[in-house]
Design an enzyme around this catalytic site. Sequence first.
Site, short mmCIF file in Angstrom:
data_model
loop_
_atom_site.label_atom_id
_atom_site.label_comp_id
_atom_site.label_asym_id
_atom_site.label_seq_id
_atom_site.Cartn_x
_atom_site.Cartn_y
_atom_site.Cartn_z
CG ASP A 18 8.96 31.65 -13.05
OD1 ASP A 18 9.71 32.04 -13.96
OD2 ASP A 18 7.71 31.75 -13.08
N1 URA Z 1 5.20 29.39 -16.47
C1 URA Z 1 5.46 30.17 -15.41
O1 URA Z 1 4.75 31.12 -15.13
N2 URA Z 1 6.54 29.88 -14.64
C2 URA Z 1 7.34 28.82 -14.85
O2 URA Z 1 8.29 28.61 -14.11
C3 URA Z 1 7.06 28.01 -15.97
C4 URA Z 1 5.99 28.31 -16.75
#
Ligand code: URA
Length: 240
Positions: free
Chosen positions: A106
């Site tokens: 993310d």
């Molecule tokens: N899980 C998440 O919620 N976000 C990420 O970026 C990676 C794994």
Amino acid sequence: MGNELRLDRFLADMGKGTRSEIRDAVRKGCVSVNGETERRPEQKIRPGADLVELDGRPVTYVRTEYYMLNKPAGVITATRDGRRRTVLDLIGEKQRKDLVPAGRLDIDTEGLLLITNDGALIHRLLSPKKHVDKVYFARCQGRVPEDAVKTFAEGIVLPDGLHCLPAVLEIAEYGDGCTDVRLTVREGKFHQVKRMMEAVGCPVVYLKRLSMGPLVLDPALAPGEYRTLTENELELLRTL
Ligand code: URA
């Protein structure tokens, strides 16, 4: 170095322009092969054996590139974006134009991201059938209940009905209004870690990926820094 390829393809793969820009440059006489000007974009090149020069500078052909990036927050996991900075923008010395991130983090997540054009390796790392472990450090709001360890180990069912595979939750430290945890998951569903922690009442406030299968984030890399993989790391990844 094996297979021959066309001169225009050779230069395009190395990021020297679009195929049409390259054809123009070749026809104008900007490219030489083994010391002779070559004006035919279709001329076959033997990478590693023929010397290709563009504007008098040698171009070395590289088939695969592997970079370990410590992704900083605020950068998106994509190859290009009109507006925002992408993880590929951070790799200054890249040569191949077909590099992609292996999986996604993310925008606000930091940590380990492999960037490569080795499609077979990406497939082995991300294939849902392979169940490659991904380890995250998360700082979560509130006090993570101890029984979450068992709930995760059994495979939590999220409020939206998603059945998660068994995951390993380790409570590292209870802090002031927050809990630091390490979470090992074997799948990569959308916002997986955030959704799992939210489901036990403790939303994630900071998330960082520490490892992916045998590949461990180099602690010497500050957020935004990267390096090429070592031979040893490549060897470990070949065993996947
Ligand atoms: N899980 C998440 O919620 N976000 C990420 O970026 C990676 C794994």
